[in-house]
Design a protein around this motif. Structure first.
Motif, PDB file in Angstrom:
ATOM      1  N   LYS A  67      -0.684 -17.019  29.048  1.00 30.27           N
ATOM      2  CA  LYS A  67      -0.482 -15.579  29.200  1.00 30.27           C
ATOM      3  C   LYS A  67       0.434 -14.997  28.127  1.00 30.27           C
ATOM      4  O   LYS A  67       0.787 -13.807  28.181  1.00 30.27           O
ATOM      5  CB  LYS A  67       0.066 -15.213  30.592  1.00 30.27           C
ATOM      6  CG  LYS A  67      -0.787 -15.699  31.749  1.00 30.27           C
ATOM      7  CD  LYS A  67      -2.182 -15.108  31.713  1.00 30.27           C
ATOM      8  CE  LYS A  67      -3.013 -15.555  32.908  1.00 30.27           C
ATOM      9  NZ  LYS A  67      -4.406 -15.018  32.833  1.00 30.27           N
ATOM     10  N   ARG A  68       0.840 -15.829  27.161  1.00 29.09           N
ATOM     11  CA  ARG A  68       1.651 -15.348  26.037  1.00 29.09           C
ATOM     12  C   ARG A  68       1.078 -15.888  24.726  1.00 29.09           C
ATOM     13  O   ARG A  68       1.806 -16.302  23.837  1.00 29.09           O
ATOM     14  CB  ARG A  68       3.123 -15.748  26.214  1.00 29.09           C
ATOM     15  CG  ARG A  68       3.861 -15.011  27.325  1.00 29.09           C
ATOM     16  CD  ARG A  68       3.962 -13.522  27.032  1.00 29.09           C
ATOM     17  NE  ARG A  68       4.698 -12.795  28.067  1.00 29.09           N
ATOM     18  CZ  ARG A  68       4.129 -12.237  29.116  1.00 29.09           C
ATOM     19  NH1 ARG A  68       2.804 -12.331  29.279  1.00 29.09           N
ATOM     20  NH2 ARG A  68       4.847 -11.577  29.996  1.00 29.09           N
ATOM     21  N   ARG A 149       2.591  -5.714  16.563  1.00 32.46           N
ATOM     22  CA  ARG A 149       1.647  -6.032  17.645  1.00 32.46           C
ATOM     23  C   ARG A 149       0.354  -5.252  17.443  1.00 32.46           C
ATOM     24  O   ARG A 149      -0.744  -5.797  17.573  1.00 32.46           O
ATOM     25  CB  ARG A 149       2.293  -5.680  18.994  1.00 32.46           C
ATOM     26  CG  ARG A 149       1.489  -6.130  20.199  1.00 32.46           C
ATOM     27  CD  ARG A 149       1.800  -5.288  21.424  1.00 32.46           C
ATOM     28  NE  ARG A 149       3.191  -4.966  21.600  1.00 32.46           N
ATOM     29  CZ  ARG A 149       4.044  -5.622  22.378  1.00 32.46           C
ATOM     30  NH1 ARG A 149       3.629  -6.675  23.046  1.00 32.46           N
ATOM     31  NH2 ARG A 149       5.314  -5.234  22.498  1.00 32.46           N
ATOM     32  N   LYS A 153      -3.388  -6.695  16.759  1.00 30.81           N
ATOM     33  CA  LYS A 153      -4.512  -6.290  17.600  1.00 30.81           C
ATOM     34  C   LYS A 153      -5.670  -5.768  16.744  1.00 30.81           C
ATOM     35  O   LYS A 153      -6.843  -6.072  16.997  1.00 30.81           O
ATOM     36  CB  LYS A 153      -4.070  -5.198  18.579  1.00 30.81           C
ATOM     37  CG  LYS A 153      -3.257  -5.690  19.765  1.00 30.81           C
ATOM     38  CD  LYS A 153      -2.951  -4.517  20.681  1.00 30.81           C
ATOM     39  CE  LYS A 153      -2.289  -4.949  21.954  1.00 30.81           C
ATOM     40  NZ  LYS A 153      -2.019  -3.817  22.858  1.00 30.81           N
ATOM     41  N   GLU A 161     -13.706  -9.378  17.280  1.00 27.38           N
ATOM     42  CA  GLU A 161     -14.540  -8.571  18.163  1.00 27.38           C
ATOM     43  C   GLU A 161     -15.609  -7.758  17.437  1.00 27.38           C
ATOM     44  O   GLU A 161     -16.694  -7.528  17.979  1.00 27.38           O
ATOM     45  CB  GLU A 161     -13.637  -7.658  18.994  1.00 27.38           C
ATOM     46  CG  GLU A 161     -12.741  -8.457  19.945  1.00 27.38           C
ATOM     47  CD  GLU A 161     -11.605  -7.633  20.512  1.00 27.38           C
ATOM     48  OE1 GLU A 161     -11.573  -6.408  20.243  1.00 27.38           O
ATOM     49  OE2 GLU A 161     -10.752  -8.197  21.214  1.00 27.38           O
ATOM     50  N   TRP A 185      -7.155 -21.892  23.363  1.00 27.74           N
ATOM     51  CA  TRP A 185      -7.208 -20.465  23.052  1.00 27.74           C
ATOM     52  C   TRP A 185      -7.148 -20.252  21.531  1.00 27.74           C
ATOM     53  O   TRP A 185      -6.712 -21.125  20.784  1.00 27.74           O
ATOM     54  CB  TRP A 185      -6.063 -19.713  23.732  1.00 27.74           C
ATOM     55  CG  TRP A 185      -4.699 -20.284  23.471  1.00 27.74           C
ATOM     56  CD1 TRP A 185      -3.877 -19.996  22.413  1.00 27.74           C
ATOM     57  CD2 TRP A 185      -4.006 -21.238  24.270  1.00 27.74           C
ATOM     58  NE1 TRP A 185      -2.712 -20.715  22.508  1.00 27.74           N
ATOM     59  CE2 TRP A 185      -2.758 -21.484  23.647  1.00 27.74           C
ATOM     60  CE3 TRP A 185      -4.312 -21.906  25.467  1.00 27.74           C
ATOM     61  CZ2 TRP A 185      -1.817 -22.372  24.169  1.00 27.74           C
ATOM     62  CZ3 TRP A 185      -3.371 -22.793  25.983  1.00 27.74           C
ATOM     63  CH2 TRP A 185      -2.143 -23.004  25.344  1.00 27.74           C
ATOM     64  N   TYR A 190      -4.988 -13.455  22.716  1.00 28.70           N
ATOM     65  CA  TYR A 190      -5.827 -12.515  23.461  1.00 28.70           C
ATOM     66  C   TYR A 190      -5.179 -11.142  23.522  1.00 28.70           C
ATOM     67  O   TYR A 190      -3.945 -11.021  23.541  1.00 28.70           O
ATOM     68  CB  TYR A 190      -6.064 -13.028  24.878  1.00 28.70           C
ATOM     69  CG  TYR A 190      -6.856 -14.311  24.954  1.00 28.70           C
ATOM     70  CD1 TYR A 190      -8.205 -14.344  24.604  1.00 28.70           C
ATOM     71  CD2 TYR A 190      -6.255 -15.489  25.371  1.00 28.70           C
ATOM     72  CE1 TYR A 190      -8.935 -15.516  24.677  1.00 28.70           C
ATOM     73  CE2 TYR A 190      -6.985 -16.673  25.456  1.00 28.70           C
ATOM     74  CZ  TYR A 190      -8.317 -16.689  25.103  1.00 28.70           C
ATOM     75  OH  TYR A 190      -9.034 -17.849  25.170  1.00 28.70           O
ATOM     76  N   MET A 191      -5.979 -10.115  23.587  1.00 28.21           N
ATOM     77  CA  MET A 191      -5.487  -8.741  23.637  1.00 28.21           C
ATOM     78  C   MET A 191      -4.515  -8.517  24.794  1.00 28.21           C
ATOM     79  O   MET A 191      -3.442  -7.931  24.620  1.00 28.21           O
ATOM     80  CB  MET A 191      -6.657  -7.765  23.748  1.00 28.21           C
ATOM     81  CG  MET A 191      -7.381  -7.490  22.456  1.00 28.21           C
ATOM     82  SD  MET A 191      -6.364  -6.569  21.279  1.00 28.21           S
ATOM     83  CE  MET A 191      -7.631  -6.030  20.139  1.00 28.21           C
ATOM     84  N   ASP A 192      -4.889  -8.963  25.986  1.00 23.35           N
ATOM     85  CA  ASP A 192      -4.039  -8.744  27.154  1.00 23.35           C
ATOM     86  C   ASP A 192      -2.688  -9.417  26.995  1.00 23.35           C
ATOM     87  O   ASP A 192      -1.649  -8.866  27.404  1.00 23.35           O
ATOM     88  CB  ASP A 192      -4.729  -9.252  28.424  1.00 23.35           C
ATOM     89  CG  ASP A 192      -5.918  -8.397  28.827  1.00 23.35           C
ATOM     90  OD1 ASP A 192      -6.043  -7.275  28.298  1.00 23.35           O
ATOM     91  OD2 ASP A 192      -6.729  -8.847  29.662  1.00 23.35           O
ATOM     92  N   ASP A 193      -2.679 -10.616  26.406  1.00 28.43           N
ATOM     93  CA  ASP A 193      -1.410 -11.332  26.219  1.00 28.43           C
ATOM     94  C   ASP A 193      -0.531 -10.627  25.193  1.00 28.43           C
ATOM     95  O   ASP A 193       0.691 -10.521  25.372  1.00 28.43           O
ATOM     96  CB  ASP A 193      -1.681 -12.765  25.757  1.00 28.43           C
ATOM     97  CG  ASP A 193      -2.398 -13.584  26.820  1.00 28.43           C
ATOM     98  OD1 ASP A 193      -2.551 -13.087  27.961  1.00 28.43           O
ATOM     99  OD2 ASP A 193      -2.812 -14.713  26.516  1.00 28.43           O
ATOM    100  N   THR A 195      -0.556  -7.478  24.534  1.00 32.64           N
ATOM    101  CA  THR A 195      -0.088  -6.239  25.166  1.00 32.64           C
ATOM    102  C   THR A 195       1.053  -6.509  26.131  1.00 32.64           C
ATOM    103  O   THR A 195       2.038  -5.758  26.191  1.00 32.64           O
ATOM    104  CB  THR A 195      -1.242  -5.549  25.911  1.00 32.64           C
ATOM    105  OG1 THR A 195      -2.285  -5.240  24.974  1.00 32.64           O
ATOM    106  CG2 THR A 195      -0.773  -4.276  26.594  1.00 32.64           C
ATOM    107  N   ALA A 196       0.947  -7.609  26.876  1.00 32.74           N
ATOM    108  CA  ALA A 196       1.935  -7.902  27.926  1.00 32.74           C
ATOM    109  C   ALA A 196       3.258  -8.443  27.382  1.00 32.74           C
ATOM    110  O   ALA A 196       4.274  -8.415  28.080  1.00 32.74           O
ATOM    111  CB  ALA A 196       1.339  -8.910  28.906  1.00 32.74           C
TER     112      ALA A 196
END
Length: 449
Positions: A67-68, A149, A153, A161, A185, A190-193, A195-196
């Motif tokens: 997740k990171r 960041r 992205k 993508e 990975w 990943y985009m979500d990671d 962002t978070a």
């Protein structure tokens, strides 16, 4: 008679060259360790008045937390955004002013930064590298992190993508390595990671991994080692050591069965990927599979090129490579079909040629061609201080010994055709692989079924 004596002379020169190459190869160097744990490797080469400063931090995407993902690559960008004593933008400006250049890269196992510049400007490169190693946090801010960041992205959008076939690497990694494996990975994350990730997460990552005891500094070129190590101490000694970093480990796994995947994408032509599990970099079997890849698909005289592109004319291109890393390797065959050709046709010919290789060893001529090309590649790398610095880093990180050049050179020279066949038989099992078909949208029938 003149042509006869000319031929004799050329044979003498060739034999002399071969004998010269039989001498043990090395990149002479000296290894130091500073009190703060920084490993320093110095190589003197007075050929031209240039020098390369190369820093490897032993952290890549495999060191990230679930997740990171994407942190290692994100830091490659942040490291150029200024530090305690270097204003944003000045890193490049200062180097360009003295005629230098620089760059960085991130893999699963390491992050690399280098500068190549005139030897009389060595102190500038050491100042810049030491300042961002020791004082990056003084200049880092939530705003700068957010800015980079967004850059990362956008890089992901462009390269993964929105680029034709760009999703292939991520798809293969996710299905090749089991969940929990550090290579499961993509390096870019990943985009979500992305962002978070919080500013505090980024600061924690830097403090843990960007410390002198987790870095190796190589300086190669027109230097005087005893004076150079004093310069290094001057610029780096005051940076405190960090916590001990544990390298990631991977659970043992084995690909079971043939995993077939299909992705419909914005592409014009279907493309086939075949991925097999192989040995780690510099371990037994790695060189054999490297040679197998070249026998199969390097150059117009390779087996797959002749069959798929030249004779049958059903493929636009074909390639193969052995990608060894610290925690294992992956052997990849990739082929792009011509219009109207189904990927099943390509797979059938590829399997046929691999099958032949597993049963009958390649010819002496095929193996010698590839071995000669690898020897030439290694010798060409030794012409550049930048390449030699990178070789010292790679041998130190993956072989555990910066003085591994001769072993690297020799492992190819010692190969016999039967070694290639035996390794292909061991690792290129059609029942243990990932098969990915990327086809134009609405053309799933072109995929391997």
């Amino acid at each position: 008679m003149k042509p006869f004596f000319t031929l004799l002379f050329l044979m003498f020169v060739a034999i002399s060259g071969i004998r010269a190459q039989e001498k043990a190869l090395s990149i002479p160097h000296t290894v130091y360790t500073l009190d703060n744990g920084l490993t320093v490797i110095l190589h003197e080469d007075r050929t031209v008045p240039m020098v390369t400063v190369n820093v490897w931090y032993h952290v890549g995407s495999s060191y990230e937390k679930p997740k990171r993902t994407g942190f290692a690559h994100l830091f490659e960008h942040i490291m150029f955004e200024g530090s305690g004593n270097v204003k944003e933008g000045d890193f490049d400006n200062l180097l360009e002013a003295v005629g230098g250049n620089n760059n960085g890269s991130t893999t699963q196992d390491r992050t690399d930064y280098y500068e190549t510049l005139p030897a009389n400007a060595l102190d500038l490169a050491l100042f810049l590298e030491s300042d961002r190693m020791g004082y990056l946090l003084e200049a880092m801010s939530p705003g700068k992190v957010d800015g980079q960041r967004d850059v990362v992205k956008n890089e992901r959008r462009q390269n993964t993508e929105n680029r034709p076939y760009g999703i292939a690497t991520q798809t293969i990694l996710e299905n090749f390595y089991p969940k929990g494996h550090p290579y499961n990975w993509p390096v870019i994350g990943y985009m979500d990671d992305l962002t978070a990730a919080s500013y505090e997460d980024v600061v924690e990552f830097f403090k843990k991994y960007y410390a002198p005891n987790n870095a190796v500094l190589v300086i190669a070129g027109d230097i005087e080692p005893t004076k150079t190590i004093e310069k290094v101490k001057h610029w780096f000694n005051e940076i405190p050591r960090g916590e001990v970093v544990t390298r990631p480990t991977a659970p043992a796994f084995e690909l079971i069965g043939e995993k077939k995947l299909t992705v419909e994408d914005n592409v014009q032509l279907p493309r086939l990927y075949l991925a097999y599990q192989t040995p780690a970099l510099y371990t037994p079997g790695d060189a054999e599979m490297d040679v197998a890849a070249d026998v199969l698909a390097k150059g117009k005289n390779s087996r797959l090129y002749k069959r798929l592109v030249y004779e049958l004319q059903i493929a636009q291109n074909v390639s193969a490579y052995q990608n060894g890393n610290a925690l294992g390797g992956m052997f990849m065959v990739m082929a792009t079909a011509r219009p109207g050709i189904k990927l099943t046709q390509l797979q059938s010919i590829i399997d046929e040629e691999i099958g032949k290789l597993t049963i009958t060893p390649p010819t002496e001529r095929e193996v010698q061609r590839v071995v000669n090309q690898n020897e030439s590649r290694i010798l060409r790398q030794m012409e550049s201080s930048m390449n030699k610095a990178d070789m010292l880093q790679s041998y130190y990180r993956f072989a555990g010994n910066p003085d591994w050049l001769n072993e690297d050179f020799s492992r190819y020279k010692a190969l016999q055709p039967s070694d290639i066949s035996a390794s292909a038989r061991q690792y290129l099992n059609p029942k243990k692989r990932v098969v990915l078909s990327i086809v134009p949208k609405g053309k799933a029938d072109l995929a391997v079924q």
